[in-house]
Design a protein around this motif. Structure first.
Motif, PDB file in Angstrom:
ATOM      1  N   VAL A 126       0.827  -1.208   0.000  1.00 11.90           N
ATOM      2  CA  VAL A 126       0.000   0.000   0.000  1.00 11.90           C
ATOM      3  C   VAL A 126       0.859   1.254   0.000  1.00 11.90           C
ATOM      4  O   VAL A 126       0.446   2.305  -0.512  1.00 11.90           O
ATOM      5  CB  VAL A 126      -1.001   0.019   1.188  1.00 11.90           C
ATOM      6  CG1 VAL A 126      -1.955  -1.145   1.122  1.00 11.90           C
ATOM      7  CG2 VAL A 126      -0.274   0.059   2.520  1.00 11.90           C
ATOM      8  N   CYS A 130       2.110   3.856  -4.119  1.00 14.33           N
ATOM      9  CA  CYS A 130       1.906   5.298  -4.293  1.00 14.33           C
ATOM     10  C   CYS A 130       3.175   6.093  -4.014  1.00 14.33           C
ATOM     11  O   CYS A 130       3.113   7.311  -3.823  1.00 14.33           O
ATOM     12  CB  CYS A 130       0.771   5.780  -3.384  1.00 14.33           C
ATOM     13  SG  CYS A 130      -0.866   5.147  -3.835  1.00 14.33           S
ATOM     14  N   VAL A 141      -2.632  -2.666  -5.591  1.00 11.60           N
ATOM     15  CA  VAL A 141      -1.711  -3.418  -4.747  1.00 11.60           C
ATOM     16  C   VAL A 141      -2.237  -4.837  -4.599  1.00 11.60           C
ATOM     17  O   VAL A 141      -3.400  -5.054  -4.272  1.00 11.60           O
ATOM     18  CB  VAL A 141      -1.542  -2.746  -3.360  1.00 11.60           C
ATOM     19  CG1 VAL A 141      -2.871  -2.541  -2.667  1.00 11.60           C
ATOM     20  CG2 VAL A 141      -0.611  -3.564  -2.488  1.00 11.60           C
ATOM     21  N   GLY A 146      -7.283   0.671  -6.049  1.00  6.68           N
ATOM     22  CA  GLY A 146      -7.544   1.631  -4.998  1.00  6.68           C
ATOM     23  C   GLY A 146      -7.206   3.034  -5.434  1.00  6.68           C
ATOM     24  O   GLY A 146      -6.983   3.310  -6.623  1.00  6.68           O
ATOM     25  N   CYS A 148      -4.734   6.514  -4.231  1.00  4.40           N
ATOM     26  CA  CYS A 148      -3.684   7.011  -3.352  1.00  4.40           C
ATOM     27  C   CYS A 148      -4.309   8.012  -2.371  1.00  4.40           C
ATOM     28  O   CYS A 148      -5.004   8.944  -2.792  1.00  4.40           O
ATOM     29  CB  CYS A 148      -2.579   7.674  -4.153  1.00  4.40           C
ATOM     30  SG  CYS A 148      -1.650   6.521  -5.194  1.00  4.40           S
ATOM     31  N   LEU A 157      -0.757   6.512   0.669  1.00  6.38           N
ATOM     32  CA  LEU A 157      -1.014   5.069   0.672  1.00  6.38           C
ATOM     33  C   LEU A 157      -2.048   4.692  -0.369  1.00  6.38           C
ATOM     34  O   LEU A 157      -2.977   5.453  -0.648  1.00  6.38           O
ATOM     35  CB  LEU A 157      -1.519   4.623   2.046  1.00  6.38           C
ATOM     36  CG  LEU A 157      -0.658   4.987   3.250  1.00  6.38           C
ATOM     37  CD1 LEU A 157      -1.320   4.499   4.515  1.00  6.38           C
ATOM     38  CD2 LEU A 157       0.736   4.420   3.105  1.00  6.38           C
ATOM     39  N   CYS A 158      -1.898   3.509  -0.925  1.00  8.09           N
ATOM     40  CA  CYS A 158      -2.888   2.965  -1.844  1.00  8.09           C
ATOM     41  C   CYS A 158      -3.946   2.228  -1.037  1.00  8.09           C
ATOM     42  O   CYS A 158      -3.709   1.111  -0.566  1.00  8.09           O
ATOM     43  CB  CYS A 158      -2.213   2.013  -2.841  1.00  8.09           C
ATOM     44  SG  CYS A 158      -3.365   1.348  -4.079  1.00  8.09           S
ATOM     45  N   LEU A 159      -5.097   2.850  -0.862  1.00  7.30           N
ATOM     46  CA  LEU A 159      -6.153   2.245  -0.061  1.00  7.30           C
ATOM     47  C   LEU A 159      -7.252   1.690  -0.953  1.00  7.30           C
ATOM     48  O   LEU A 159      -7.783   2.403  -1.810  1.00  7.30           O
ATOM     49  CB  LEU A 159      -6.750   3.276   0.903  1.00  7.30           C
ATOM     50  CG  LEU A 159      -5.805   3.831   1.967  1.00  7.30           C
ATOM     51  CD1 LEU A 159      -6.580   4.709   2.938  1.00  7.30           C
ATOM     52  CD2 LEU A 159      -5.090   2.720   2.714  1.00  7.30           C
TER      53      LEU A 159
END
Length: 591
Positions: A126, A130, A141, A146, A148, A157-159
């Motif tokens: 995650v 990004c 991911v 997701g 960033c 973070l890549c959520l």
């Protein structure tokens, strides 16, 4: 310790109650009440003086056992699953090992295989996904799409959508006490939309039993990651008379004089001692702070007792025992700010939920203190200082800020608008006083380790295996990630820091407290001696023969735990570097 069966035989006792009729004389009546078997006025009654020596001794690892009916545990787990998102790529949600005998669990059979490795890979992903992108950019991911997302300090973070939706729900519910993230209004980052539910449980300690005790999970990032990752070592709270209306036989039940207690899972702390050690440092340096002690916790959900792991038990300021012991009385207003205005940029009642005197909708003490902080002519004026000090214990806040800066506790005011209490001290005519809370991420900790939210370092062997190293967590500059030790760049978002530091009198007083913070228990020799002592005390309960089980631990690895004090980047090195940085900052200020 003797294991007591969950069943209770009721013993009859009598007590008196007053019946008052409107317009009539007060009369008394006798009422028969059946107290649970084993009820002892010296350990269970409201009149018992809080027994700190028994419960909070730090020369031993205590033990606590909890019995949860299978149906009640099922309800707890379903509620946890409702609070934490299901993320593709991670198998299951919630504590797999506790789902019942032979359950598949979140990570492999029984939840006991590979849990940390799997969540480590996801946590590293995650951040890495990004590392070269800006907020709101699309990302992926482990095959999960997701966006960033910037959560505050640290990398973008890549959520996944499930996590972003959960946080959006939390923000939407931010009108309630303590929930949500409200940019520009001082809201704290909340990953959980609401508090988990309570269920009745039985608590057993030292051959005694307490029935119908309220228990619920607690936490924010620690709770979310336990739910997502299937870790069974989950922080929780106990409230010993929460169910007194449903079960009058336990009315005013206390646990050796305490009503409410919290249990930290030591999330993000490979040493497992940060929470307890830092509370000792605060009190040693003159800052009132809750007591803490180590507990081995066993839980029986229908298949026999299971070791949930080593916890740090912490007294809850809302219990009243701490207020009586450290402030001389518990009748004042106690607040746990978290939400709009919790950074003191404005007053908003929803950001200052009461923990005492809840039925009195009077927030005058907080409202006038915030108004005094923002009053004109402002910093540099003796009239401004006098007005603020009449409503707020400024010197205690500066003392807390100095110690908090020395121990690098970034998960606190100045970086996050939560994790503190305010108490309207009756002994000081209701003047607000500062109480620190939640110190597991102090002393250089991030959401670290392979069991945490963000990795702080690659797992052993990662480079040799050709894996991409994780993006390290970056602490906010004022609490360890930079050189702003004197808080010259705090900014208007944190007016309790920026406005006080803009005043020469308060700035000088802060620097005095900062120099004082480096002495006593935080002096390098004293600190390392105490940390080694605590670490040796808990060794067997974490990784020894009686240690934690896979799926029920918050350490990255045995090696990480063993090296957490004296190893590379261990607590000893962290404290030595902090001393050097603070002395350099103070010297530069005087030259």
């Amino acid at each position: 310790m003797r294991w007591i069966g969950a069943a209770s035989v009721l013993a009859s006792v009598t007590w008196s109650a007053l019946a008052v009729g409107a317009g009539a004389q007060t009369t008394s009546r006798r009422q028969e009440v059946a107290r649970p078997a084993g009820w002892d006025a010296g350990t269970h009654a409201e009149t018992v003086r809080p027994d700190y020596q028994r419960l909070f001794g730090t020369d031993t690892v205590h033990e606590l056992r909890i019995v949860i009916a299978a149906e009640q545990f099922r309800v707890m787990q379903e509620d946890l699953r409702a609070l934490t998102p299901s993320i593709p790529g991670l198998r299951g949600v919630g504590p797999g090992p506790l789902a019942g005998p032979g359950a598949a669990g979140a990570f492999g059979p029984g939840g006991r295989n590979g849990g940390f490795e799997q969540i480590a890979a996801f946590a590293e992903g995650v951040a890495a996904a990004c590392s070269e992108k800006t907020a709101d950019a699309s990302c992926s991911v482990n095959g999960v799409d997701g966006k960033c997302t910037q959560l505050g300090p640290g990398p973008v973070l890549c959520l996944p959508a499930a996590v972003r939706d959960l946080m959006a729900e939390a923000r939407g519910r931010g009108v309630g006490p303590g929930r949500g993230f409200a940019p520009g209004r001082g809201g704290a980052l909340s990953m959980i939309a609401r508090d988990p539910i309570y269920v009745p449980v039985t608590v057993q300690h030292d051959g005694r039993e307490w029935t119908h005790v309220g228990m619920r999970y607690k936490g924010n990032s620690s709770l979310m990651m336990a739910g997502i990752g299937g870790n069974g070592k989950i922080p929780f709270r106990l409230d010993f008379d929460r169910y007194e209306d449903e079960f009058p036989e336990i009315r005013n039940q206390r646990f050796y004089g305490f009503q409410k207690l919290t249990f930290s899972s030591n999330f993000g702390d490979d040493s497992q001692i940060r929470e307890l050690f830092v509370t000792e440092v605060f009190r040693d340096r003159g800052v009132p702070a809750p007591r803490a002690a180590f507990y081995r916790v066993f839980v029986d959900v229908g298949a026999g007792p299971e070791y949930w792991g080593l916890y740090t038990m912490i007294e809850d300021p809302a219990d009243g025992a701490m207020l009586d012991a450290q402030f001389g009385g518990s009748s004042g207003n106690l607040y746990k700010p978290d939400g709009p205005g919790a950074n003191w940029t404005e007053f908003a009642a929803e950001g200052f939920p009461k923990k005492t005197n809840e039925k009195q909708a009077d927030f005058t003490d907080v409202e006038t203190a915030i108004a005094a902080l923002h009053a004109q002519p402002g910093p540099g004026s003796s009239a401004w200082r006098a007005g603020l000090e009449a409503r707020f214990d400024v010197d205690l806040f500066l003392r807390w800020l100095a110690v908090n800066s020395a121990v690098q506790n970034w998960d606190a005011y100045g970086a996050m608008a939560h994790n503190y209490y305010l108490y309207g001290d009756p002994g000081q005519k209701g003047r607000l006083r500062w109480i620190p809370w939640d110190n597991n991420l102090a002393l250089g900790a991030g959401f670290g380790g392979r069991g945490g939210f963000l990795p702080g370092a690659p797992p052993p062997g990662a480079a040799a295996n050709g894996q991409n190293p994780p993006v390290p967590f970056q602490m906010p500059p004022m609490f360890g990630g930079g050189d702003d030790i004197l808080h010259t760049r705090a900014g208007a978002q944190w007016p309790l820091i920026s406005r006080l530091m803009a005043d020469d009198v308060y700035g000088a007083r802060y620097r005095e407290h900062l120099a004082h913070a480096l002495e006593g228990l935080l002096a390098p020799n004293a600190a390392v001696a105490r940390m080694r002592q605590l670490h040796a005390l808990i060794f067997d309960s974490v990784v020894g023969d009686r240690g934690e089980l896979p799926g029920h631990t918050t350490i990255s690895s045995r090696e990480s735990f063993e090296r957490s004090i004296d190893g590379p980047n261990g607590l000893l090195e962290i404290i030595e570097r902090r001393h050097e940085a603070i002395r350099k900052a103070l010297l530069a200020r005087t030259n």
